[in-house]
Scaffold this motif. Structure first.
Motif, PDB file in Angstrom:
ATOM      1  N   CYS A   3       0.858  -1.187   0.000  1.00  0.00           N
ATOM      2  CA  CYS A   3       0.000   0.000   0.000  1.00  0.00           C
ATOM      3  C   CYS A   3       0.900   1.246   0.000  1.00  0.00           C
ATOM      4  O   CYS A   3       1.804   1.363   0.824  1.00  0.00           O
ATOM      5  N   CYS A   6       0.293   3.242   3.655  1.00  0.00           N
ATOM      6  CA  CYS A   6       0.729   2.742   4.969  1.00  0.00           C
ATOM      7  C   CYS A   6       1.761   1.623   4.857  1.00  0.00           C
ATOM      8  O   CYS A   6       2.172   1.083   5.889  1.00  0.00           O
ATOM      9  N   HIS A   8       1.403  -1.311   4.026  1.00  0.00           N
ATOM     10  CA  HIS A   8       0.889  -2.647   4.301  1.00  0.00           C
ATOM     11  C   HIS A   8       1.283  -3.556   3.129  1.00  0.00           C
ATOM     12  O   HIS A   8       1.165  -3.165   1.972  1.00  0.00           O
ATOM     13  N   CYS A  31      -6.558  -1.130   0.235  1.00  0.00           N
ATOM     14  CA  CYS A  31      -5.664  -1.610   1.282  1.00  0.00           C
ATOM     15  C   CYS A  31      -6.520  -2.113   2.456  1.00  0.00           C
ATOM     16  O   CYS A  31      -7.361  -1.380   2.973  1.00  0.00           O
ATOM     17  N   CYS A  34      -5.514   0.229   5.864  1.00  0.00           N
ATOM     18  CA  CYS A  34      -5.935   1.630   6.039  1.00  0.00           C
ATOM     19  C   CYS A  34      -7.173   1.967   5.208  1.00  0.00           C
ATOM     20  O   CYS A  34      -7.671   3.089   5.264  1.00  0.00           O
TER      21      CYS A  34
END
Ligand SMILES: [Zn+2]
Length: 185
Positions: A3, A6, A8, A31, A34
């Motif tokens: 992502c 963030c 991720h 995502c 987030c």
């Protein structure tokens, strides 16, 4: 795919569709951490090998900026440049190679540019082919005229007047079957 918001390490594809006439796939991703959404574009890798030996990803924007200079002051709009760049990309992708020489990208530009604007074509060709005297221009202009003449005399079947075409095979069948008058009974 991380992502971009963030970092991720995973994302979920929520939509995917073809873009650029099938040259690319655009995916909308979400995502799970987030919940933000972002778009990725997937294309087959296409690398341009420059004369210096360096490589860079193929870029329509670079094709356009190269051609735009040649089109300076000519009646060529941005849409036409975008279409030309798309044609160039289709041509180089059709070669099936993942890496293409910068010289071949230039070659793929010449044909569509010739159809677009003859002055821009001559300017581009003079740089690309390294014309170093007037004679080189003369040869190119003679070829351009021959090409234009060939285009002008080519018969487009779509514009042939149907009524003027013999219905019974013309010279191969000079005597059409007699047409019987269908009198009212
Ligand atoms: Zn995220």
């Amino acid at each position: 795919m991380h992502c971009p918001f963030c970092r991720h390490p995973d994302s979920r594809v929520v939509d995917s569709r073809e873009a650029d006439d099938g040259v690319a796939i655009r995916r909308r991703r979400a995502c799970p951490a987030c919940n933000k959404r972002f778009t990725t574009v997937e294309t087959a890798s296409l690398t341009v090998l420059k004369r210096s030996g360096a490589t860079e990803p193929f870029s329509r924007a670079k094709v356009i900026s190269g051609v735009r200079k040649a089109c300076s002051g000519r009646p060529v709009d941005e849409d036409a440049l975008a279409r030309l760049a798309q044609q160039v990309e289709e041509t180089v992708r059709a070669s099936g190679c993942a890496e293409i020489a910068a010289h071949d990208v230039g070659l793929a530009i010449l044909a569509p540019l010739r159809e677009l604007d003859d002055v821009a074509y001559l300017r581009f060709a003079s740089v690309y082919r390294g014309f170093d005297d007037v004679a080189a221009f003369e040869v190119e202009i003679a070829e351009l005229r021959a090409h234009q003449a060939a285009l002008a005399t080519a018969v487009d079947p779509a514009v042939v007047d149907v009524a003027a075409v013999p219905r019974y095979g013309g010279a191969h069948d000079p005597a059409p079957p007699p047409v019987h008058a269908t009198s009212a009974r």
